[in-house]
Design a protein around this motif. Structure first.
Motif, mmCIF file in Angstrom:
data_model
loop_
_atom_site.group_PDB
_atom_site.id
_atom_site.type_symbol
_atom_site.label_atom_id
_atom_site.label_comp_id
_atom_site.label_asym_id
_atom_site.label_seq_id
_atom_site.Cartn_x
_atom_site.Cartn_y
_atom_site.Cartn_z
ATOM 1 N N LEU A 7 0.672 -1.115 0.253
ATOM 2 C CA LEU A 7 -0.054 -0.073 -0.044
ATOM 3 C C LEU A 7 1.023 1.290 0.017
ATOM 4 C CD1 LEU A 7 -2.644 -0.955 2.460
ATOM 5 C CD2 LEU A 7 -2.568 -1.412 0.304
ATOM 6 N N LYS A 9 0.779 5.288 -0.381
ATOM 7 C CA LYS A 9 -0.231 6.574 -0.850
ATOM 8 C C LYS A 9 0.182 7.285 -2.072
ATOM 9 C CE LYS A 9 -2.988 9.781 0.956
ATOM 10 N NZ LYS A 9 -4.215 9.599 1.071
ATOM 11 N N ASP A 13 4.874 6.623 -2.119
ATOM 12 C CA ASP A 13 5.612 6.305 -0.761
ATOM 13 C C ASP A 13 7.009 5.718 -1.321
ATOM 14 O OD1 ASP A 13 6.922 4.838 1.287
ATOM 15 O OD2 ASP A 13 5.004 5.479 2.329
ATOM 16 N N THR A 30 -3.040 3.422 -1.571
ATOM 17 C CA THR A 30 -3.933 3.326 -0.516
ATOM 18 C C THR A 30 -5.312 3.836 -0.572
ATOM 19 O OG1 THR A 30 -1.741 3.741 0.797
ATOM 20 C CG2 THR A 30 -3.808 3.693 2.065
ATOM 21 N N ASP A 31 -5.412 4.733 -1.386
ATOM 22 C CA ASP A 31 -6.821 5.380 -1.259
ATOM 23 C C ASP A 31 -7.578 4.356 -2.220
ATOM 24 O OD1 ASP A 31 -6.075 7.666 0.052
ATOM 25 O OD2 ASP A 31 -5.584 8.888 -1.744
ATOM 26 N N TYR A 35 -10.213 -3.155 1.816
ATOM 27 C CA TYR A 35 -9.846 -4.316 2.591
ATOM 28 C C TYR A 35 -10.399 -5.628 2.489
ATOM 29 C CZ TYR A 35 -8.868 -6.369 7.299
ATOM 30 O OH TYR A 35 -8.326 -7.330 8.217
ATOM 31 N N LEU A 44 2.458 -1.963 4.768
ATOM 32 C CA LEU A 44 2.136 -0.467 4.799
ATOM 33 C C LEU A 44 3.305 0.227 5.805
ATOM 34 C CD1 LEU A 44 1.024 -0.761 7.729
ATOM 35 C CD2 LEU A 44 -1.127 -1.447 6.631
ATOM 36 N N LYS A 49 -1.803 4.801 9.327
ATOM 37 C CA LYS A 49 -2.471 3.522 8.876
ATOM 38 C C LYS A 49 -3.314 2.865 9.803
ATOM 39 C CE LYS A 49 -0.618 4.252 4.806
ATOM 40 N NZ LYS A 49 0.614 5.109 5.000
ATOM 41 N N LYS A 50 -3.864 3.757 10.958
ATOM 42 C CA LYS A 50 -4.295 3.052 12.510
ATOM 43 C C LYS A 50 -5.512 2.091 11.697
ATOM 44 C CE LYS A 50 -6.952 4.517 16.246
ATOM 45 N NZ LYS A 50 -7.575 5.566 17.044
ATOM 46 N N LYS A 51 -6.477 2.592 11.144
ATOM 47 C CA LYS A 51 -7.839 1.671 10.863
ATOM 48 C C LYS A 51 -7.548 0.410 10.274
ATOM 49 C CE LYS A 51 -11.185 5.795 10.413
ATOM 50 N NZ LYS A 51 -11.809 6.467 9.690
ATOM 51 N N ILE A 52 -6.300 0.545 9.023
ATOM 52 C CA ILE A 52 -6.000 -0.957 8.458
ATOM 53 C C ILE A 52 -5.324 -1.801 9.622
ATOM 54 C CG2 ILE A 52 -4.921 -1.877 6.777
ATOM 55 C CD1 ILE A 52 -5.165 0.852 5.233
ATOM 56 N N TYR A 65 4.520 -4.032 8.971
ATOM 57 C CA TYR A 65 4.587 -2.530 9.236
ATOM 58 C C TYR A 65 6.160 -1.948 8.983
ATOM 59 C CZ TYR A 65 4.312 1.956 11.606
ATOM 60 O OH TYR A 65 4.612 3.238 12.031
#
Length: 267
Positions: A7, A9, A13, A30-31, A35, A44, A49-52, A65
């Protein structure tokens, strides 16, 4: 090619991109990531990327990570400008939190040494975390900081100093370094997730790590009631810790060539 999903952005990246290239894979913006479209392992970078990440934890979905390495990015003879050449890659967490026996070849290549423990300082230095990791773990930064200060005061009458992280990286590595702060009569360092704990231990100052994940946790304490009795691991344990961390971070050249992927897959 492996089945990891990289992923990136805006597909911009640079570190995710070079890692994907080294793995013979392509990136996904990422956008545009959905999921539930697959169960492929994710790669990632960055704590935003908290939610993922939290969803992966909830579903037991594998992710890797990526973030700044633990050491090797400081100014040295081989890296005089302090470029960010080293990047950690952690399976299913934000930092490595254990010590796995590793060879010494990679760590020895950094030519890093552990300074002898310094036990004569007076101050407790609290390395104030950034807002981002606090939000990631669901903490209010101001409340956490005040609670930490109050807890330290409960168990010691040592003076307390709070260190703010310099906004500009050039200041952190050249003008207002943590090492300079540690040399100013510090007895122990307290922090949340910050790599400051790792830097302090290399500098001979014991640490207390309070985040769920901090690479220095195996060689530090998490109980502030022991603030006057820090943990001073012996040099054998520190060396084993350094060797393990060196196997969890990778040079940009290793990202590009696929060596990083090979080492991760080989454990």
């Amino acid at each position: 090619m492996n089945d990891w999903l990289f992923l990136s952005k805006g597909d911009e990246d640079e570190y995710i991109n070079m890692f994907a290239t080294g793995c013979g894979s392509r990136t996904l913006d990422t956008d545009l990531f959905v999921y539930n479209e697959s169960k492929r392992p994710l790669v990632l970078r960055g704590i935003l990327k908290k939610k993922i990440i939290h969803k992966c934890w909830e579903d037991n979905r594998t992710f890797y990570y990526m973030d700044t390495g633990y050491f090797g990015n400081e100014r040295t003879v081989s890296n005089p400008n302090g470029w960010k050449n080293w990047h950690r890659i952690v399976k299913n967490d934000l930092q490595h939190g254990e010590i796995i026996p590793r060879p010494g070849d990679r760590f020895n290549g950094f030519k890093k040494t552990f300074q002898p423990w310094k036990k004569n300082g007076r101050k407790i230095l609290i390395a104030k975390p950034d807002e981002k990791p606090m939000k990631f773990y669901g903490y209010d930064l101001d409340i956490w900081l005040q609670h930490t200060i109050d807890t330290v005061k409960k168990y010691t009458d040592r003076p307390i100093e709070v260190r703010e992280r310099a906004p500009k990286r050039i200041d952190r590595i050249a003008r207002d370094t943590l090492q300079q702060a540690l040399d100013d009569d510090v007895f122990a360092l307290v922090t949340f997730n910050s790599v400051a704990a790792t830097e302090a231990i290399f500098h001979g100052i014991p640490a207390f790590t309070l985040a769920p994940a901090n690479a220095a946790s195996p060689v530090s304490l998490q109980d502030l009631s022991k603030i006057n009795e820090p943990y001073y691991p012996d040099m054998d344990k520190l060396y084993a810790w350094g060797c393990h961390l060196s196997y969890g971070q990778f040079h940009t050249s290793e990202l590009k060539t696929g060596k990083a992927m090979e080492m991760i897959l080989n454990g």
